[in-house]
Design a protein around this motif. Sequence first.
Motif, PDB file in Angstrom:
ATOM      1  N   ASN A 144       0.798  -1.226   0.000  1.00  0.00           N
ATOM      2  CA  ASN A 144       0.000   0.000   0.000  1.00  0.00           C
ATOM      3  C   ASN A 144       0.834   1.281   0.000  1.00  0.00           C
ATOM      4  O   ASN A 144       0.348   2.329   0.388  1.00  0.00           O
ATOM      5  CB  ASN A 144      -0.980  -0.004   1.180  1.00  0.00           C
ATOM      6  N   LEU A 145       2.093   1.213  -0.436  1.00  0.00           N
ATOM      7  CA  LEU A 145       2.892   2.428  -0.538  1.00  0.00           C
ATOM      8  C   LEU A 145       2.599   3.039  -1.911  1.00  0.00           C
ATOM      9  O   LEU A 145       2.922   2.460  -2.931  1.00  0.00           O
ATOM     10  CB  LEU A 145       4.384   2.128  -0.390  1.00  0.00           C
ATOM     11  N   GLY A 146       1.941   4.173  -1.896  1.00  0.00           N
ATOM     12  CA  GLY A 146       1.533   4.825  -3.137  1.00  0.00           C
ATOM     13  C   GLY A 146       0.112   5.320  -3.024  1.00  0.00           C
ATOM     14  O   GLY A 146      -0.417   5.494  -1.934  1.00  0.00           O
ATOM     15  N   ASP A 147      -0.506   5.518  -4.176  1.00  0.00           N
ATOM     16  CA  ASP A 147      -1.827   6.150  -4.161  1.00  0.00           C
ATOM     17  C   ASP A 147      -2.999   5.203  -4.399  1.00  0.00           C
ATOM     18  O   ASP A 147      -4.131   5.655  -4.514  1.00  0.00           O
ATOM     19  CB  ASP A 147      -1.870   7.325  -5.136  1.00  0.00           C
ATOM     20  N   ILE A 148      -2.767   3.902  -4.418  1.00  0.00           N
ATOM     21  CA  ILE A 148      -3.882   2.957  -4.557  1.00  0.00           C
ATOM     22  C   ILE A 148      -4.734   2.974  -3.288  1.00  0.00           C
ATOM     23  O   ILE A 148      -5.954   2.908  -3.342  1.00  0.00           O
ATOM     24  CB  ILE A 148      -3.380   1.530  -4.851  1.00  0.00           C
ATOM     25  N   TRP A 149      -4.086   3.041  -2.133  1.00  0.00           N
ATOM     26  CA  TRP A 149      -4.748   3.096  -0.835  1.00  0.00           C
ATOM     27  C   TRP A 149      -4.386   4.438  -0.201  1.00  0.00           C
ATOM     28  O   TRP A 149      -3.483   4.521   0.636  1.00  0.00           O
ATOM     29  CB  TRP A 149      -4.322   1.928   0.051  1.00  0.00           C
ATOM     30  N   PRO A 150      -5.074   5.516  -0.581  1.00  0.00           N
ATOM     31  CA  PRO A 150      -4.665   6.870  -0.152  1.00  0.00           C
ATOM     32  C   PRO A 150      -4.688   7.086   1.357  1.00  0.00           C
ATOM     33  O   PRO A 150      -3.852   7.834   1.874  1.00  0.00           O
ATOM     34  CB  PRO A 150      -5.644   7.801  -0.861  1.00  0.00           C
ATOM     35  N   ASP A 151      -5.595   6.454   2.086  1.00  0.00           N
ATOM     36  CA  ASP A 151      -5.618   6.642   3.538  1.00  0.00           C
ATOM     37  C   ASP A 151      -4.334   6.111   4.176  1.00  0.00           C
ATOM     38  O   ASP A 151      -3.766   6.739   5.071  1.00  0.00           O
ATOM     39  CB  ASP A 151      -6.838   5.968   4.164  1.00  0.00           C
ATOM     40  N   SER A 152      -3.873   4.962   3.707  1.00  0.00           N
ATOM     41  CA  SER A 152      -2.627   4.393   4.228  1.00  0.00           C
ATOM     42  C   SER A 152      -1.447   5.293   3.902  1.00  0.00           C
ATOM     43  O   SER A 152      -0.567   5.519   4.741  1.00  0.00           O
ATOM     44  CB  SER A 152      -2.390   2.999   3.644  1.00  0.00           C
ATOM     45  N   GLN A 153      -1.415   5.808   2.695  1.00  0.00           N
ATOM     46  CA  GLN A 153      -0.307   6.671   2.287  1.00  0.00           C
ATOM     47  C   GLN A 153      -0.309   7.985   3.068  1.00  0.00           C
ATOM     48  O   GLN A 153       0.737   8.439   3.516  1.00  0.00           O
ATOM     49  CB  GLN A 153      -0.349   6.948   0.784  1.00  0.00           C
ATOM     50  N   LYS A 154      -1.466   8.591   3.244  1.00  0.00           N
ATOM     51  CA  LYS A 154      -1.554   9.845   4.013  1.00  0.00           C
ATOM     52  C   LYS A 154      -1.111   9.609   5.466  1.00  0.00           C
ATOM     53  O   LYS A 154      -0.420  10.447   6.052  1.00  0.00           O
ATOM     54  CB  LYS A 154      -2.973  10.414   3.985  1.00  0.00           C
ATOM     55  N   PHE A 155      -1.526   8.485   6.034  1.00  0.00           N
ATOM     56  CA  PHE A 155      -1.114   8.149   7.393  1.00  0.00           C
ATOM     57  C   PHE A 155       0.405   8.040   7.476  1.00  0.00           C
ATOM     58  O   PHE A 155       1.042   8.621   8.356  1.00  0.00           O
ATOM     59  CB  PHE A 155      -1.776   6.840   7.830  1.00  0.00           C
TER      60      PHE A 155
END
Length: 168
Positions: A85-96
């Motif tokens: 999930n590093l990247g923009d597929i899972w934006p909540d994980s990346q923002k966190f």
Amino acid sequence: MTQKIEAHLRESLEQNIEPFSQCALLDYPDHLNAGDHLIWIGTCIFLIQIRGAKVTYTSSLVDFDQRDLKAKNGSAPIFLQGGGNLGDIWPDSQKFREQVIHSNHDCPIYILPQSIHFENSDALEEAKAVFNAHPNLTIFLRDNRSLELATHYFPKAKTLLAPDIAFL
């Protein structure tokens, strides 16, 4: 074959993570993806059983509290859950992840084995700014393509190839 993967993983982690006695482990998978739970278990095995560390603070994306992290972990290392999930597929994980990295320049931060995927150039630029500003960020990557991307886009971070931590 699995033993070789585990040996490579342990060697990569052991040689590239500085000694520590306590740490924080963030991004607990509070969802139903079984693979993420296996990664979490592998991470706990590495930190607690193999390294003998005390995990002083854990959280999911939802219940994270920066003040609580600092009160319980101080400037000890922070480990961020591995996965894809590093990247923009899972934006909540990346923002966190970006929030934690941005707010904790006094702590070594380790992103455990990840795969990278960005489609949005603005999201990539934001990640570059945050990751490259941290003075002690190490990113472990699960595949050669992700390693190449990380080496190119995050030159200030230490980037290394390592198998998925679920292999522990």
